[in-house]
Scaffold this motif. Structure first.
Motif, PDB file in Angstrom:
ATOM      1  N   TYR A   8      40.890  45.600  39.172  1.00  0.00           N
ATOM      2  CA  TYR A   8      39.634  45.646  39.806  1.00  0.00           C
ATOM      3  C   TYR A   8      39.522  44.729  41.192  1.00  0.00           C
ATOM      4  O   TYR A   8      38.964  45.121  42.240  1.00  0.00           O
ATOM      5  CB  TYR A   8      38.282  45.277  38.850  1.00  0.00           C
ATOM      6  CG  TYR A   8      37.950  46.020  37.935  1.00  0.00           C
ATOM      7  CD1 TYR A   8      38.072  47.401  38.199  1.00  0.00           C
ATOM      8  CD2 TYR A   8      37.466  45.874  36.712  1.00  0.00           C
ATOM      9  CE1 TYR A   8      37.661  48.164  37.003  1.00  0.00           C
ATOM     10  CE2 TYR A   8      37.474  46.715  35.721  1.00  0.00           C
ATOM     11  CZ  TYR A   8      37.174  47.927  36.058  1.00  0.00           C
ATOM     12  OH  TYR A   8      37.081  48.762  34.811  1.00  0.00           O
ATOM     13  N   THR A   9      40.246  43.767  41.078  1.00  0.00           N
ATOM     14  CA  THR A   9      40.485  42.683  42.216  1.00  0.00           C
ATOM     15  C   THR A   9      41.182  43.608  43.418  1.00  0.00           C
ATOM     16  O   THR A   9      40.951  43.208  44.406  1.00  0.00           O
ATOM     17  CB  THR A   9      41.283  41.294  41.832  1.00  0.00           C
ATOM     18  OG1 THR A   9      40.456  40.837  40.962  1.00  0.00           O
ATOM     19  CG2 THR A   9      41.552  40.524  42.977  1.00  0.00           C
ATOM     20  N   THR A  10      42.452  44.154  42.934  1.00  0.00           N
ATOM     21  CA  THR A  10      43.205  45.042  43.907  1.00  0.00           C
ATOM     22  C   THR A  10      42.265  46.054  44.542  1.00  0.00           C
ATOM     23  O   THR A  10      42.367  46.391  45.542  1.00  0.00           O
ATOM     24  CB  THR A  10      44.563  45.463  43.229  1.00  0.00           C
ATOM     25  OG1 THR A  10      45.159  44.544  42.336  1.00  0.00           O
ATOM     26  CG2 THR A  10      45.277  46.255  43.917  1.00  0.00           C
ATOM     27  N   GLN A  11      41.466  46.817  43.644  1.00  0.00           N
ATOM     28  CA  GLN A  11      40.561  47.616  44.405  1.00  0.00           C
ATOM     29  C   GLN A  11      39.783  47.174  45.180  1.00  0.00           C
ATOM     30  O   GLN A  11      39.556  47.868  46.260  1.00  0.00           O
ATOM     31  CB  GLN A  11      39.887  48.480  43.221  1.00  0.00           C
ATOM     32  CG  GLN A  11      38.892  49.691  43.482  1.00  0.00           C
ATOM     33  CD  GLN A  11      38.219  50.373  42.594  1.00  0.00           C
ATOM     34  OE1 GLN A  11      37.903  49.584  41.462  1.00  0.00           O
ATOM     35  NE2 GLN A  11      37.380  51.272  43.113  1.00  0.00           N
ATOM     36  N   PHE A  12      39.280  46.011  45.183  1.00  0.00           N
ATOM     37  CA  PHE A  12      38.198  45.310  45.735  1.00  0.00           C
ATOM     38  C   PHE A  12      38.855  45.106  47.021  1.00  0.00           C
ATOM     39  O   PHE A  12      38.255  45.166  48.290  1.00  0.00           O
ATOM     40  CB  PHE A  12      37.734  43.701  45.267  1.00  0.00           C
ATOM     41  CG  PHE A  12      36.702  43.230  46.061  1.00  0.00           C
ATOM     42  CD1 PHE A  12      35.546  43.753  46.595  1.00  0.00           C
ATOM     43  CD2 PHE A  12      37.213  42.074  46.862  1.00  0.00           C
ATOM     44  CE1 PHE A  12      34.598  42.805  47.340  1.00  0.00           C
ATOM     45  CE2 PHE A  12      36.359  41.387  47.870  1.00  0.00           C
ATOM     46  CZ  PHE A  12      35.430  41.790  48.117  1.00  0.00           C
ATOM     47  N   LEU A  13      39.912  44.444  47.140  1.00  0.00           N
ATOM     48  CA  LEU A  13      40.813  44.296  48.534  1.00  0.00           C
ATOM     49  C   LEU A  13      41.132  45.406  49.172  1.00  0.00           C
ATOM     50  O   LEU A  13      41.068  45.623  50.432  1.00  0.00           O
ATOM     51  CB  LEU A  13      42.128  43.615  48.022  1.00  0.00           C
ATOM     52  CG  LEU A  13      41.905  42.164  47.556  1.00  0.00           C
ATOM     53  CD1 LEU A  13      43.212  41.443  47.230  1.00  0.00           C
ATOM     54  CD2 LEU A  13      40.978  41.185  48.492  1.00  0.00           C
ATOM     55  N   ILE A  14      41.647  46.571  48.520  1.00  0.00           N
ATOM     56  CA  ILE A  14      41.859  47.754  49.025  1.00  0.00           C
ATOM     57  C   ILE A  14      40.600  48.329  49.654  1.00  0.00           C
ATOM     58  O   ILE A  14      40.577  48.991  50.867  1.00  0.00           O
ATOM     59  CB  ILE A  14      42.573  48.815  48.112  1.00  0.00           C
ATOM     60  CG1 ILE A  14      44.017  48.072  47.717  1.00  0.00           C
ATOM     61  CG2 ILE A  14      42.663  50.189  48.922  1.00  0.00           C
ATOM     62  CD1 ILE A  14      44.666  48.989  46.835  1.00  0.00           C
ATOM     63  N   ALA A  15      39.764  48.338  49.034  1.00  0.00           N
ATOM     64  CA  ALA A  15      38.187  48.994  49.642  1.00  0.00           C
ATOM     65  C   ALA A  15      37.855  48.032  50.690  1.00  0.00           C
ATOM     66  O   ALA A  15      37.021  48.546  51.693  1.00  0.00           O
ATOM     67  CB  ALA A  15      37.075  48.753  48.378  1.00  0.00           C
ATOM     68  N   GLY A  46      29.720  43.655  50.820  1.00  0.00           N
ATOM     69  CA  GLY A  46      28.742  44.381  49.813  1.00  0.00           C
ATOM     70  C   GLY A  46      29.161  45.863  49.427  1.00  0.00           C
ATOM     71  O   GLY A  46      29.033  46.183  48.240  1.00  0.00           O
ATOM     72  N   ALA A  47      29.643  46.619  50.160  1.00  0.00           N
ATOM     73  CA  ALA A  47      30.087  47.848  50.310  1.00  0.00           C
ATOM     74  C   ALA A  47      31.472  48.006  49.090  1.00  0.00           C
ATOM     75  O   ALA A  47      31.330  48.832  48.111  1.00  0.00           O
ATOM     76  CB  ALA A  47      30.339  48.712  51.358  1.00  0.00           C
ATOM     77  N   ALA A  48      32.342  47.127  49.724  1.00  0.00           N
ATOM     78  CA  ALA A  48      33.537  46.889  48.812  1.00  0.00           C
ATOM     79  C   ALA A  48      32.998  46.524  47.226  1.00  0.00           C
ATOM     80  O   ALA A  48      33.698  47.045  46.214  1.00  0.00           O
ATOM     81  CB  ALA A  48      34.541  46.060  49.227  1.00  0.00           C
ATOM     82  N   PHE A  49      32.015  45.669  47.161  1.00  0.00           N
ATOM     83  CA  PHE A  49      31.735  45.156  45.848  1.00  0.00           C
ATOM     84  C   PHE A  49      31.236  46.320  45.196  1.00  0.00           C
ATOM     85  O   PHE A  49      31.200  46.647  43.801  1.00  0.00           O
ATOM     86  CB  PHE A  49      30.799  43.910  46.038  1.00  0.00           C
ATOM     87  CG  PHE A  49      30.444  43.325  44.585  1.00  0.00           C
ATOM     88  CD1 PHE A  49      31.171  42.603  43.764  1.00  0.00           C
ATOM     89  CD2 PHE A  49      28.910  43.748  44.350  1.00  0.00           C
ATOM     90  CE1 PHE A  49      30.642  42.195  42.565  1.00  0.00           C
ATOM     91  CE2 PHE A  49      28.480  43.192  43.105  1.00  0.00           C
ATOM     92  CZ  PHE A  49      29.458  42.565  42.144  1.00  0.00           C
ATOM     93  N   ALA A  50      30.335  47.268  45.750  1.00  0.00           N
ATOM     94  CA  ALA A  50      29.598  48.279  45.266  1.00  0.00           C
ATOM     95  C   ALA A  50      30.607  49.584  44.709  1.00  0.00           C
ATOM     96  O   ALA A  50      30.022  50.151  43.638  1.00  0.00           O
ATOM     97  CB  ALA A  50      28.438  48.846  46.083  1.00  0.00           C
ATOM     98  N   VAL A  51      31.520  49.473  45.368  1.00  0.00           N
ATOM     99  CA  VAL A  51      32.596  50.561  45.189  1.00  0.00           C
ATOM    100  C   VAL A  51      33.320  50.006  43.693  1.00  0.00           C
ATOM    101  O   VAL A  51      33.395  51.030  42.765  1.00  0.00           O
ATOM    102  CB  VAL A  51      33.627  50.844  46.115  1.00  0.00           C
ATOM    103  CG1 VAL A  51      34.813  51.451  45.615  1.00  0.00           C
ATOM    104  CG2 VAL A  51      33.057  51.326  47.264  1.00  0.00           C
ATOM    105  N   VAL A  52      33.524  48.961  43.723  1.00  0.00           N
ATOM    106  CA  VAL A  52      34.251  48.429  42.400  1.00  0.00           C
ATOM    107  C   VAL A  52      33.331  48.494  41.177  1.00  0.00           C
ATOM    108  O   VAL A  52      33.501  48.742  40.156  1.00  0.00           O
ATOM    109  CB  VAL A  52      34.667  46.821  42.544  1.00  0.00           C
ATOM    110  CG1 VAL A  52      35.062  46.329  41.277  1.00  0.00           C
ATOM    111  CG2 VAL A  52      35.824  46.732  43.607  1.00  0.00           C
TER     112      VAL A  52
END
Length: 123
Positions: A8-15, A46-52
């Motif tokens: 999830y942390t990796t997904q947040f950074l990529i997002a 906020g958008a990256a957090f919402a994607v995660v």
């Protein structure tokens, strides 16, 4: 569970990277440069957090598209629309380049020479 947190942390950074690249390509880097940092941080983060969070909701339930996933997907869309509206605001009301403000007018000075008179004749 720790491997899931890492994912999830990796997904947040990529997002986060993907959102800012998309925002600069679609909205224009010059408009993004005019915005204050807290708008970019709030909307992009906020958008990256919402994607995660949408991914977490999809993984934690039996069906991928459930009420919680749709809620976070809607929040993501709302934040991305906010990014677009902010870019549009700075497009309309932001500072303009000095090159666009310059007018293409030319000023010339025309001097008509006076006829030469002799030194003794001033009339």
């Amino acid at each position: 569970m720790p491997i899931l947190r890492l994912a999830y942390t990796t997904q947040f950074l990529i997002a986060l990277i993907a959102i800012f690249v998309l925002w600069s390509q679609v909205g224009g880097q010059s408009h993004l440069d005019l915005m204050p940092w807290y708008l970019k941080l709030g909307l992009g983060g906020g958008a990256a957090f919402a994607v995660v969070k949408a991914t977490v909701a999809a993984v934690s339930h039996d069906r991928a598209w459930n009420g919680s996933t749709l809620k976070w997907f809607g929040i993501t869309l709302a934040l991305l629309i906010g990014c677009g509206l902010t870019s549009y605001y700075y497009h309309v009301y932001g500072e303009t380049d000095d090159e666009e403000d310059q007018q293409d007018t030319q000023t010339s000075s025309l001097t008509i020479p006076l006829p030469r008179t002799s030194a003794g004749n001033l009339s």
